[in-house]
Design an enzyme around this catalytic site. Structure first.
Site, PDB file in Angstrom:
ATOM      1  N   HIS A 223       0.885  -1.192   0.000  1.00 39.11           N
ATOM      2  CA  HIS A 223       0.000   0.000   0.000  1.00 39.11           C
ATOM      3  C   HIS A 223       0.912   1.229   0.000  1.00 39.11           C
ATOM      4  O   HIS A 223       1.665   1.430  -0.947  1.00 39.11           O
ATOM      5  CB  HIS A 223      -0.935  -0.111   1.208  1.00 39.11           C
ATOM      6  CG  HIS A 223      -2.036   0.894   1.293  1.00 39.11           C
ATOM      7  ND1 HIS A 223      -2.375   1.733   0.268  1.00 39.11           N
ATOM      8  CD2 HIS A 223      -2.898   1.208   2.321  1.00 39.11           C
ATOM      9  CE1 HIS A 223      -3.386   2.516   0.635  1.00 39.11           C
ATOM     10  NE2 HIS A 223      -3.718   2.216   1.885  1.00 39.11           N
ATOM     11  N   HIS A 262      -2.439  -2.295  -9.959  1.00 43.57           N
ATOM     12  CA  HIS A 262      -3.432  -1.738  -9.047  1.00 43.57           C
ATOM     13  C   HIS A 262      -4.618  -2.678  -8.969  1.00 43.57           C
ATOM     14  O   HIS A 262      -4.960  -3.321  -9.955  1.00 43.57           O
ATOM     15  CB  HIS A 262      -3.903  -0.353  -9.539  1.00 43.57           C
ATOM     16  CG  HIS A 262      -4.502   0.451  -8.450  1.00 43.57           C
ATOM     17  ND1 HIS A 262      -5.824   0.344  -8.109  1.00 43.57           N
ATOM     18  CD2 HIS A 262      -3.945   1.337  -7.606  1.00 43.57           C
ATOM     19  CE1 HIS A 262      -6.055   1.150  -7.101  1.00 43.57           C
ATOM     20  NE2 HIS A 262      -4.942   1.758  -6.770  1.00 43.57           N
ATOM     21  N   ASP A 313       2.465   5.634  -7.048  1.00 42.24           N
ATOM     22  CA  ASP A 313       3.730   5.578  -6.317  1.00 42.24           C
ATOM     23  C   ASP A 313       4.962   5.590  -7.202  1.00 42.24           C
ATOM     24  O   ASP A 313       6.073   5.703  -6.697  1.00 42.24           O
ATOM     25  CB  ASP A 313       3.766   4.309  -5.441  1.00 42.24           C
ATOM     26  CG  ASP A 313       2.751   4.391  -4.329  1.00 42.24           C
ATOM     27  OD1 ASP A 313       2.713   5.431  -3.664  1.00 42.24           O
ATOM     28  OD2 ASP A 313       1.982   3.432  -4.143  1.00 42.24           O
TER      29      ASP A 313
HETATM   30  C1  LIG Z   1      -1.208  -3.111  -5.930  1.00 45.32           C
HETATM   31  C2  LIG Z   1      -1.224  -4.633  -5.989  1.00 45.32           C
HETATM   32  C3  LIG Z   1      -0.993  -5.173  -4.565  1.00 45.32           C
HETATM   33  C4  LIG Z   1      -2.582  -5.069  -6.499  1.00 45.32           C
HETATM   34  O1  LIG Z   1      -2.506  -6.419  -6.535  1.00 45.32           O
HETATM   35  P1  LIG Z   1      -3.720  -7.429  -6.776  1.00 45.32           P
HETATM   36  O2  LIG Z   1      -4.930  -6.763  -7.269  1.00 45.32           O
HETATM   37  O3  LIG Z   1      -3.841  -8.235  -5.528  1.00 45.32           O
HETATM   38  O4  LIG Z   1      -3.139  -8.251  -7.974  1.00 45.32           O
HETATM   39  P2  LIG Z   1      -2.249  -9.524  -7.836  1.00 45.32           P
HETATM   40  O5  LIG Z   1      -1.173  -9.321  -6.830  1.00 45.32           O
HETATM   41  O6  LIG Z   1      -3.178 -10.682  -7.663  1.00 45.32           O
HETATM   42  O7  LIG Z   1      -1.594  -9.545  -9.302  1.00 45.32           O
HETATM   43  C5  LIG Z   1      -2.250  -9.989 -10.476  1.00 45.32           C
HETATM   44  C6  LIG Z   1      -1.194 -10.417 -11.474  1.00 45.32           C
HETATM   45  O8  LIG Z   1      -0.437  -9.290 -11.884  1.00 45.32           O
HETATM   46  C7  LIG Z   1       0.922  -9.419 -11.477  1.00 45.32           C
HETATM   47  N1  LIG Z   1       1.351  -8.162 -10.906  1.00 45.32           N
HETATM   48  C8  LIG Z   1       0.557  -7.239 -10.300  1.00 45.32           C
HETATM   49  N2  LIG Z   1       1.295  -6.198  -9.915  1.00 45.32           N
HETATM   50  C9  LIG Z   1       2.562  -6.472 -10.267  1.00 45.32           C
HETATM   51  C10 LIG Z   1       3.767  -5.791 -10.119  1.00 45.32           C
HETATM   52  N3  LIG Z   1       3.804  -4.613  -9.522  1.00 45.32           N
HETATM   53  N4  LIG Z   1       4.896  -6.346 -10.594  1.00 45.32           N
HETATM   54  C11 LIG Z   1       4.864  -7.530 -11.206  1.00 45.32           C
HETATM   55  N5  LIG Z   1       3.733  -8.253 -11.367  1.00 45.32           N
HETATM   56  C12 LIG Z   1       2.602  -7.726 -10.890  1.00 45.32           C
HETATM   57  C13 LIG Z   1       0.937 -10.502 -10.417  1.00 45.32           C
HETATM   58  O9  LIG Z   1       2.171 -11.189 -10.368  1.00 45.32           O
HETATM   59  C14 LIG Z   1      -0.189 -11.403 -10.901  1.00 45.32           C
HETATM   60  O10 LIG Z   1       0.275 -12.191 -11.958  1.00 45.32           O
HETATM   61  P3  LIG Z   1      -0.156 -13.730 -12.088  1.00 45.32           P
HETATM   62  O11 LIG Z   1      -1.653 -13.682 -12.264  1.00 45.32           O
HETATM   63  O12 LIG Z   1       0.601 -14.175 -13.273  1.00 45.32           O
HETATM   64  O13 LIG Z   1       0.260 -14.367 -10.796  1.00 45.32           O
HETATM   65  C15 LIG Z   1      -0.115  -5.146  -6.933  1.00 45.32           C
HETATM   66  O14 LIG Z   1      -0.297  -4.643  -8.243  1.00 45.32           O
HETATM   67  C16 LIG Z   1       1.282  -4.839  -6.419  1.00 45.32           C
HETATM   68  O15 LIG Z   1       1.816  -5.588  -5.598  1.00 45.32           O
HETATM   69  N6  LIG Z   1       1.899  -3.712  -6.889  1.00 45.32           N
HETATM   70  C17 LIG Z   1       3.173  -3.325  -6.384  1.00 45.32           C
HETATM   71  C18 LIG Z   1       2.999  -2.541  -5.101  1.00 45.32           C
HETATM   72  C19 LIG Z   1       2.486  -1.161  -5.352  1.00 45.32           C
HETATM   73  O16 LIG Z   1       2.975  -0.443  -6.214  1.00 45.32           O
HETATM   74  N7  LIG Z   1       1.494  -0.794  -4.546  1.00 45.32           N
HETATM   75  C20 LIG Z   1       0.919   0.527  -4.610  1.00 45.32           C
HETATM   76  C21 LIG Z   1      -0.481   0.461  -5.126  1.00 45.32           C
HETATM   77  S1  LIG Z   1      -1.107   2.098  -5.408  1.00 45.32           S
END
Ligand SMILES: CC(C)(COP(=O)(O)OP(=O)(O)OC[C@H]1O[C@@H](n2cnc3c(N)ncnc32)[C@H](O)[C@@H]1OP(=O)(O)O)[C@@H](O)C(=O)NCCC(=O)NCCS
Length: 376
Positions: A223, A262, A313
């Protein structure tokens, strides 16, 4: 009982809300119906806080009274006993831990601490919004062995924060960039920290408690902590010529790249473009464009290879770093802005409350036998 279809409450609607609308497919973000792009172009963080709390833009008179309440020295300064408490903390305490502890302690000094009425909650929201920048800047000064800087009531919240951090009046571009960053982070519907705030508020607990819950949720790297992680990545990459090889290897190693992806947006986060533009301008102004160049290369490769787009971010840290702000202060800065949204959600929750108490789909053992300790 119905079961959870997707982990992490993905796409589950838990309540109605009039505060914030996100269109994840079109990449649109509205606060109280106003497009965040228009607010970036014409508004200020102070005005946006008013909009979020009261539901409409203020008249000139209302805005003046609100800005005065947010900038008065009596609102911004910390109780001396709180500064004594901060001095007692180990210097290595992270700024997010200090913010969480400090906000909790501020509740004890707040004249309205026992009053949960809407009027008192707005007064507490004004005080906290005014005090949190002082808390963050005071810790920055103390841990560097410097004296805290007294808040300047003539400066906007953005300019005053930068002034209290460094002791020097910020440039116009730094102030504008910081103000825009505050506007862009002010609210984002039912994100994890806001949901945490609402869960706490829904027990009819008070504003400070809800915000302490929210700060705890914001701290995590999935987050608010992501902006710090982006900067650590930029520092590890070092120079723009190394960025392409670094990110290709990271993707090949299946690394999670911070600042991308996201839960709601399926396109680029509408906030990212403003921060990219301002971080680029600030980099040019200080004669160091490396951070933005590294991020642009990382963004091109991640978008091409994974179809995952920049979020808020990705570029905020490059802008803060160009202002000389240390990396571990990026997430506290997020909180200085999001407190406006958290308070709006607490007000909304209290205005039409029902306890938030979901169920678990129990998958554990049924009727396990109790075995006395000496027979295990
Ligand atoms: C924000 C976040 C937690 C949302 O995640 P989510 O909705 O739970 O999505 P998931 O983690 O299930 O990811 C879905 C797919 O996209 C991929 N993915 C999502 N964000 C990614 C990232 N930042 N880098 C690499 N792969 C990513 C995941 O590996 C997953 O792939 P798969 O289906 O092959 O396993 C996620 O995008 C993330 O971890 N981002 C990085 C942290 C970040 O920048 N957070 C700030 C948000 S404003």
């Amino acid at each position: 009982m119905s079961t959870v279809t997707k982990a992490g409450l993905e796409d589950v609607v838990v309540s109605t809300s009039d505060i914030c609308f996100i269109d994840g497919r079109e990449g649109r973000l509205l606060y109280r119906g106003l497009d965040v792009n228009d607010l970036v172009a014409h508004s200020s963080f102070e005005e946006v806080a008013y909009l979020l709390w009261h539901g409409a833009l203020p008249t000139r008179k209302e805005l003046e009274a609100h800005v005065k309440a947010l900038s008065a020295t009596t609102s911004r300064r910390l109780p001396p006993k709180l500064i004594t408490m901060l001095r007692a903390l180990p210097k290595r305490t992270s700024p997010m831990e200090v913010l969480r502890t400090g906000v909790s302690a501020l509740s004890a000094f707040d004249p309205d601490h026992a009053d949960n009425s809407r009027e008192a909650t707005i007064r507490k929201a004004q005080r906290l919004t005014a005090q949190m920048p002082t808390l963050v800047a005071t810790w920055e000064r103390l841990r560097r062995g410097k004296a805290p800087v007294t808040p300047n009531p003539r400066l906007s919240l953005a300019a005053n924060f930068l002034y209290m951090m460094s002791g020097k009046k910020p440039t116009e571009l730094a102030t504008k960039t910081f103000d825009v960053a505050l506007i862009l982070h002010a609210d984002h519907e039912f994100n994890a920290s806001t949901f945490a705030a609402r869960v706490t508020a829904a027990t009819l607990s008070d504003l400070h408690s809800a915000i302490v819950s929210a700060i705890g949720a914001l701290k995590g790297p999935l987050h608010g902590g992501a902006n710090e992680q982006v900067m650590l990545m930029v520092e590890e990459i070092g120079t723009p010529d190394r960025a392409e090889a670094w990110i290709r290897k990271a993707l090949a190693d299946k690394a999670r790249v911070m600042g991308f992806g996201h839960r709601v947006y399926r396109v680029e986060d509408p906030r990212a473009k403003h921060l990219r533009r301002l971080a680029t301008e600030l980099g040019q102004q200080i004669g160091n464009e490396n951070y933005v160049k590294i991020l642009n290369t990382v963004a091109r490769v991640v978008t091409d290879e994974k179809k995952i787009y920049p979020n808020v971010d990705l570029y905020s840290g490059a802008a803060y770093a160009a202002m000389g702000i240390p990396t571990d202060q990026f997430t506290p800065i997020f909180a200085l802005s999001r407190v406006a949204g958290w308070a709006a959600h607490v007000l909304e929750q209290h205005g039409n409350n029902r306890l938030i108490r979901p169920r678990a789909d129990y998958t554990g053992a049924i009727r396990a036998e109790y075995v006395p300790v000496d027979r295990r």
